[in-house]
Design an enzyme around this catalytic site. Sequence first.
Site, PDB file in Angstrom:
ATOM      1  N   LYS A   1      76.036  75.316  34.997  1.00  0.00           N
ATOM      2  CA  LYS A   1      75.921  74.854  33.599  1.00  0.00           C
ATOM      3  C   LYS A   1      74.489  74.407  33.416  1.00  0.00           C
ATOM      4  O   LYS A   1      73.974  73.603  34.202  1.00  0.00           O
ATOM      5  CB  LYS A   1      76.893  73.695  33.397  1.00  0.00           C
TER       6      LYS A   1
HETATM    7  O1  LIG Z   1      75.578  67.013  31.133  1.00  0.00           O
HETATM    8  C1  LIG Z   1      75.887  66.147  30.387  1.00  0.00           C
HETATM    9  C2  LIG Z   1      74.931  65.204  29.799  1.00  0.00           C
HETATM   10  O2  LIG Z   1      73.681  65.804  29.738  1.00  0.00           O
HETATM   11  P1  LIG Z   1      72.502  64.997  29.100  1.00  0.00           P
HETATM   12  O3  LIG Z   1      72.077  64.007  30.153  1.00  0.00           O
HETATM   13  O4  LIG Z   1      72.993  64.355  27.842  1.00  0.00           O
HETATM   14  O5  LIG Z   1      71.477  66.064  28.857  1.00  0.00           O
HETATM   15  C3  LIG Z   1      77.274  65.984  30.055  1.00  0.00           C
HETATM   16  O6  LIG Z   1      77.509  64.661  29.687  1.00  0.00           O
HETATM   17  C4  LIG Z   1      77.875  66.808  28.957  1.00  0.00           C
HETATM   18  O7  LIG Z   1      79.069  67.207  29.476  1.00  0.00           O
HETATM   19  C5  LIG Z   1      77.133  68.023  28.530  1.00  0.00           C
HETATM   20  O8  LIG Z   1      75.915  67.653  27.971  1.00  0.00           O
HETATM   21  C6  LIG Z   1      77.945  68.859  27.537  1.00  0.00           C
HETATM   22  O9  LIG Z   1      78.219  68.121  26.402  1.00  0.00           O
HETATM   23  P2  LIG Z   1      77.391  68.307  25.064  1.00  0.00           P
HETATM   24  O10 LIG Z   1      75.948  68.350  25.397  1.00  0.00           O
HETATM   25  O11 LIG Z   1      77.882  69.624  24.489  1.00  0.00           O
HETATM   26  O12 LIG Z   1      77.781  67.163  24.203  1.00  0.00           O
END
Ligand SMILES: O=C(COP(=O)(O)O)[C@@H](O)[C@H](O)[C@H](O)COP(=O)(O)O
Length: 281
Positions: free
Chosen positions: A191
């Site tokens: 991911k």
């Molecule tokens: O990887 C994450 C957070 O990333 P981030 O530190 O916010 O860039 C997860 O909390 C989320 O599951 C992921 O970002 C997917 O959720 P959304 O971005 O679609 O809300």
Amino acid sequence: MDAYQNVGIKRRLRRFFRRDGRALIFAMDHGFEHGPTDFEEHWKHVNPRIIIKKVMRAGIDGVMMLPGLARIAGNDVKPDRGLMIKLTSKTNLRPKDDQLLQSQLGYVEDAIKLGADAIAATVYWGSPQEDVMMRQFAEIASYAHDLGFPVVQFAYPRGPYINEKYGKKEDYRVVMYGARAAVESGADMIKTYWTGSRETFAKVVDAAAGVPVLLSGGAKTENPVDFLKVVYDVVEAGGAGAVVGRNIFQRENPEPLIKALIRIIHRNEEPEEAAKAEGLL
Ligand SMILES: O=C(COP(=O)(O)O)[C@@H](O)[C@H](O)[C@H](O)COP(=O)(O)O
């Protein structure tokens, strides 16, 4: 003949991926990683049982959660859909210097007890704490693979050197580096960030050498079609789908958006066509 654990890995991956090799997965770890304020737009979705029932109804392929939330709502994930349990995380409350580390908050055994079909962990490639997360990932992957469980890496390039050298963490050169590092560290699914164009995301997919690459959703777009266009480009670039949180739970009625995403991911429909069919346009 396959070793027993290879059969388990393949069978469990099929709970996420349809025959086309693509998946739409709902992400629900924001209460921990971002804080419950992420749910304030539609506060009732802070209750995982409410939002998970909605995403199931809309036809989502899988759900990703941390162990404690799976304890509350894991049973609402239908048995023919994938349940991904993530074993590392961090809060937004940490001091700035520690924000580049994800810590382990559960064990492979916990995920298995909770009925997981895949086990996930984040590595911030380029972080000063990269070494800790690499070791966490190696331990989780080695044990999970032995027991027949696929492992998902949230391969996020993040760190001071990256900003200095590439300007931003979404630069395709660094995103594809993270994806490649995920492959070489044993991930079965990746991911990662959107790189801004179909052409550059295709390079990320190539660098992953056959390991499925899914988009990490990102912040909610005001116009749902803008998000549909990104996901369309991801699949056109050879991406295997998306893991989406805010674009789903920050909408009071997320079902039309999910159904439109399914049309794009699984039926190759164009964004406007899918949006019209689901009443978003
Ligand atoms: O990887 C994450 C957070 O990333 P981030 O530190 O916010 O860039 C997860 O909390 C989320 O599951 C992921 O970002 C997917 O959720 P959304 O971005 O679609 O809300």
